[in-house]
Design a protein around this motif. Structure first.
Motif: not given
Length: 343
Positions: A138-159
């Protein structure tokens, strides 16, 4: 136990002996034996009895002390019944039997709890490993889509999942770490890269200098520790211009890695408690705070033979220092490097 307390326990036995002595004295008086002889006999009997009771008291004290020392020296006290000497007295044999029964019952319960804990830990580790895969996707998908808001949330989940995994493993680090030479600069830059979007969002100036050293530790555990420290720094940035400064101080016996931020800092009254499990501070913003980051980091540092210190001034800075001891391996490495240069 005092001598008089010891004598109180022997009251019945001593009463019987006094009655026996009184009866002997009565018979001697009845048969007209010289009174001086009777007095001397009584004094002699009482003196011998006192010496004998004193000997029994010292013997009991030595036996009690040996049992206490044995219990104090045992790291696993619940096995004490297996190493205690078997008593000879009937009453003490009964106590010994009761103690063995109690210890066996407790050891059985401890064994069951340990087994259940091991099974639960294995489940948590398995779950964490499995859930990290879809979160990473999910994080990679949001990164590729430049959706950094959702990427930030998935990164929090990962951490958070990663923190849970390391917490589950924190009691058995010796089974999961591998000490090898590491380039400190590479490890630090890899961690900084993980948080690049967070640093950009917080408009952070990152100043890294003088960290080109070789250290000996486990890469995964060190990466996790540095990640927790940097997460905290990002979480508590509160200035117009946020700054993260990372540098090292090489000394003869140790290497210090300093990570300093200019965030909200820590109250002086809270500083002694920053490594407590679940402690999030009395005044700091508690958004997304678990109070586990520094607790786990300190715990892992202790297990890896590293030292971790935190200094802070409220509203000015927080400085975390990791201290890597320089051992024989470091000296040999440095010697080899110098030899290669000179050659």
């Amino acid at each position: 136990m005092s001598f008089f307390t010891f004598l109180e326990e022997k009251a019945a036995e001593m009463l019987f002996q006094m009655l026996f002595l009184a009866m002997v004295i009565f018979l001697l008086v009845f048969y007209g034996v010289d009174k001086i002889f009777i007095v001397l006999l009584a004094v002699f009997f009482i003196g011998i009895q006192g010496i004998f009771q004193g000997y029994l008291y010292r013997k009991a004290i030595r036996a009690a002390r040996s049992v206490i020392d044995l219990a104090d020296s045992s790291e696993e006290s619940y096995y004490i019944s297996e190493i205690l000497p078997k008593p000879k007295e009937i009453q003490n044999k009964a106590y010994y039997y009761a103690l063995k029964k109690a210890c066996k019952s407790m050891n059985d319960k401890i064994g069951k709890i340990t087994e259940e804990k091991q099974e639960y830990q294995e489940y948590i580790e398995s779950f964490a490993h499995e859930i990290k895969i879809p979160i990473g996707a999910l994080s990679l998908t949001f990164d590729n889509a430049k959706n950094y808001t959702l990427k930030k949330e998935t990164d929090k989940m990962f951490q958070l999942v990663e923190q849970m995994l390391y917490y589950a493993r924190s009691e058995d680090t010796e089974k999961d770490y591998f000490v090898k030479p590491l380039n400190l600069e590479d490890v630090v830059h890899n961690v900084l890269l993980k948080f690049r979007h967070a640093f950009m969002e917080k408009k952070t100036v990152v100043d890294v200098r003088d960290i080109g050293h070789v250290i000996y530790t486990d890469e995964k555990w060190l990466t996790f520790i540095l990640s927790q420290v940097m997460q905290n720094a990002i979480k508590y940035f509160n200035k117009q211009e946020n700054r993260l400064t990372i540098f090292s101080q090489a000394k003869e016996t140790q290497l210090r890695l300093v990570i300093e931020d200019n965030g909200c800092g820590i109250k002086s009254s809270d500083l002694p408690r920053v490594f407590e499990k679940g402690f999030t501070g009395s005044d700091r913003k508690k958004n997304n705070a678990t109070g586990m980051g520094l607790y786990l980091s300190k715990k892992l540092c202790d297990r890896l033979g590293l030292e971790m210190k935190v200094a802070s001034v409220e509203n000015e800075y927080t400085r975390v220092t990791l201290i890597f001891p320089k051992g024989t391996m470091h000296r040999l490495s440095e010697s080899a490097v110098h030899t290669g240069i000179n050659g």
